[in-house]
Design a protein around this motif. Structure first.
Motif, PDB file in Angstrom:
ATOM      1  N   PHE A 136      44.865  27.065  37.859  1.00  0.00           N
ATOM      2  CA  PHE A 136      43.870  26.549  38.890  1.00  0.00           C
ATOM      3  C   PHE A 136      44.576  26.892  40.023  1.00  0.00           C
ATOM      4  O   PHE A 136      45.982  26.442  40.326  1.00  0.00           O
ATOM      5  N   SER A 137      44.021  27.593  41.135  1.00  0.00           N
ATOM      6  CA  SER A 137      44.696  27.628  42.361  1.00  0.00           C
ATOM      7  C   SER A 137      44.033  26.140  43.305  1.00  0.00           C
ATOM      8  O   SER A 137      43.152  26.314  43.717  1.00  0.00           O
ATOM      9  N   THR A 138      45.272  25.547  43.821  1.00  0.00           N
ATOM     10  CA  THR A 138      44.811  24.595  44.603  1.00  0.00           C
ATOM     11  C   THR A 138      44.415  25.140  46.144  1.00  0.00           C
ATOM     12  O   THR A 138      43.655  24.293  46.869  1.00  0.00           O
ATOM     13  N   TRP A 139      44.927  26.178  46.571  1.00  0.00           N
ATOM     14  CA  TRP A 139      44.638  26.850  47.767  1.00  0.00           C
ATOM     15  C   TRP A 139      42.942  27.434  47.613  1.00  0.00           C
ATOM     16  O   TRP A 139      42.417  27.152  48.599  1.00  0.00           O
ATOM     17  N   ALA A 140      42.907  27.989  46.667  1.00  0.00           N
ATOM     18  CA  ALA A 140      41.587  28.601  46.660  1.00  0.00           C
ATOM     19  C   ALA A 140      40.458  27.824  46.159  1.00  0.00           C
ATOM     20  O   ALA A 140      39.333  27.997  46.501  1.00  0.00           O
ATOM     21  N   GLY A 141      41.033  26.605  45.480  1.00  0.00           N
ATOM     22  CA  GLY A 141      39.998  25.703  44.906  1.00  0.00           C
ATOM     23  C   GLY A 141      39.180  26.059  43.632  1.00  0.00           C
ATOM     24  O   GLY A 141      38.221  25.440  43.364  1.00  0.00           O
ATOM     25  N   VAL A 142      39.635  27.257  42.974  1.00  0.00           N
ATOM     26  CA  VAL A 142      38.869  27.473  41.871  1.00  0.00           C
ATOM     27  C   VAL A 142      40.075  28.068  40.667  1.00  0.00           C
ATOM     28  O   VAL A 142      41.083  28.224  40.893  1.00  0.00           O
ATOM     29  N   HIS A 143      39.367  28.042  39.500  1.00  0.00           N
ATOM     30  CA  HIS A 143      40.234  28.606  38.468  1.00  0.00           C
ATOM     31  C   HIS A 143      40.495  29.969  38.373  1.00  0.00           C
ATOM     32  O   HIS A 143      39.847  30.711  39.152  1.00  0.00           O
ATOM     33  N   GLY A 144      41.525  30.387  37.484  1.00  0.00           N
ATOM     34  CA  GLY A 144      41.915  31.753  37.475  1.00  0.00           C
ATOM     35  C   GLY A 144      42.014  31.856  36.079  1.00  0.00           C
ATOM     36  O   GLY A 144      42.485  30.995  35.133  1.00  0.00           O
ATOM     37  N   ILE A 145      42.307  33.057  35.344  1.00  0.00           N
ATOM     38  CA  ILE A 145      42.625  33.129  34.059  1.00  0.00           C
ATOM     39  C   ILE A 145      44.341  33.843  34.104  1.00  0.00           C
ATOM     40  O   ILE A 145      44.397  34.619  34.933  1.00  0.00           O
ATOM     41  N   CYS A 170      36.179  36.511  34.805  1.00  0.00           N
ATOM     42  CA  CYS A 170      36.472  36.000  36.238  1.00  0.00           C
ATOM     43  C   CYS A 170      35.285  36.415  37.281  1.00  0.00           C
ATOM     44  O   CYS A 170      35.268  35.294  37.718  1.00  0.00           O
ATOM     45  N   VAL A 171      34.986  37.550  37.091  1.00  0.00           N
ATOM     46  CA  VAL A 171      33.811  37.588  38.179  1.00  0.00           C
ATOM     47  C   VAL A 171      32.631  36.896  37.866  1.00  0.00           C
ATOM     48  O   VAL A 171      31.945  36.419  38.831  1.00  0.00           O
ATOM     49  N   GLU A 172      32.194  36.693  36.426  1.00  0.00           N
ATOM     50  CA  GLU A 172      31.162  35.930  36.276  1.00  0.00           C
ATOM     51  C   GLU A 172      31.148  34.595  36.569  1.00  0.00           C
ATOM     52  O   GLU A 172      30.019  33.985  37.078  1.00  0.00           O
ATOM     53  N   ARG A 173      32.327  33.987  36.534  1.00  0.00           N
ATOM     54  CA  ARG A 173      32.641  32.676  36.573  1.00  0.00           C
ATOM     55  C   ARG A 173      33.193  32.059  38.120  1.00  0.00           C
ATOM     56  O   ARG A 173      33.209  31.051  38.486  1.00  0.00           O
ATOM     57  N   GLY A 174      33.465  33.185  38.798  1.00  0.00           N
ATOM     58  CA  GLY A 174      33.728  32.859  40.313  1.00  0.00           C
ATOM     59  C   GLY A 174      35.283  32.790  40.488  1.00  0.00           C
ATOM     60  O   GLY A 174      35.933  32.110  41.153  1.00  0.00           O
ATOM     61  N   TYR A 175      36.148  33.178  39.139  1.00  0.00           N
ATOM     62  CA  TYR A 175      37.401  32.997  39.271  1.00  0.00           C
ATOM     63  C   TYR A 175      38.060  34.233  40.354  1.00  0.00           C
ATOM     64  O   TYR A 175      37.624  35.170  40.161  1.00  0.00           O
ATOM     65  N   GLN A 176      39.202  33.816  40.876  1.00  0.00           N
ATOM     66  CA  GLN A 176      39.648  34.858  42.048  1.00  0.00           C
ATOM     67  C   GLN A 176      40.821  35.612  41.287  1.00  0.00           C
ATOM     68  O   GLN A 176      41.163  36.345  42.187  1.00  0.00           O
TER      69      GLN A 176
END
Length: 204
Positions: free
Chosen positions: A96-105, A133-139
């Motif tokens: 999880f990126s606290t700066w982007a506010g979204v999960h990642g893999i 990542c793209v489907e779920r909005g992960y950056q």
């Protein structure tokens, strides 16, 4: 020019894939000159990927991450040949990126058996994770690589960038246990039961 073997199929890992994936994890550890440090067992990987599988996977063949509760924290994809036998795998989990506010893999391990290299299996495994990542909005899709691995050229070719500003740290063994022991000596705040995290205005 045709590929030396048919292009593998990528799908989520299933309980019956566990023995092959564990074997490949050990092959990877041997390739990375650290076979003595790899202790993964089939029981451990089954419990991590399929935490509620009957008999720890013996009687179930649902895909990894299929929605059963409790949800797994580790996920896996495999590259399979025409006989549905795994020839490569990717094991991953969410960060999880606290700066982007979204999960990642975070990709823990990626490996393709020598006989299946050149088929595009590695690229297809990474593409499957990129698609998630793209489907779920992960950056972010991130991983570590040992510095002498020739796969660096492949990663650069697909646009992956080596991070130079960030230095990995690790706590393990006696240092990890020593820090854990320190936690027992830290006073528990009076409002800990509420789950409130003390802020900077609280008294020390």
């Amino acid at each position: 020019m045709s590929l030396p073997h048919p292009v593998p199929t990528i799908r989520p890992a299933r309980p019956r894939d566990v023995p092959a994936v564990v074997a490949m994890v050990h092959e990877l550890a041997d390739y990375e000159r650290a076979a003595d440090q790899c202790h993964l067992t089939e029981e451990q990987l089954t419990a991590a990927l399929f935490p509620t599988a009957p008999g720890r996977g013996a009687a179930s063949d649902a895909p990894s991450g299929s929605g059963r509760s409790p949800a797994p924290a580790l996920f896996g994809h495999v590259a399979v040949d025409a006989d549905d036998e795994p020839v490569g795998f990717a094991l991953w989990f969410l960060n999880f990126s606290t700066w982007a506010g979204v999960h990642g893999i975070y990709l823990e391990d990626l490996y393709v058996r020598p006989a299946a290299r050149g088929t595009g299996a590695g690229r297809l495994l990474l593409a499957a994770l990129a698609s998630i990542c793209v489907e779920r909005g992960y950056q972010r899709l991130e991983w570590w690589m040992i510095n002498w691995n020739p796969a660096a050229r492949f990663y650069a070719a697909i646009g992956a960038v080596q991070l130079e500003e960030w230095v990995p740290y690790r706590l393990s063994g006696p240092a990890l246990r020593g820090l854990a022991e320190h936690a027992a000596t830290v006073p528990v705040p009076a409002d800990a039961a509420t789950g409130r995290v003390p802020d900077r205005g609280d008294e020390a």
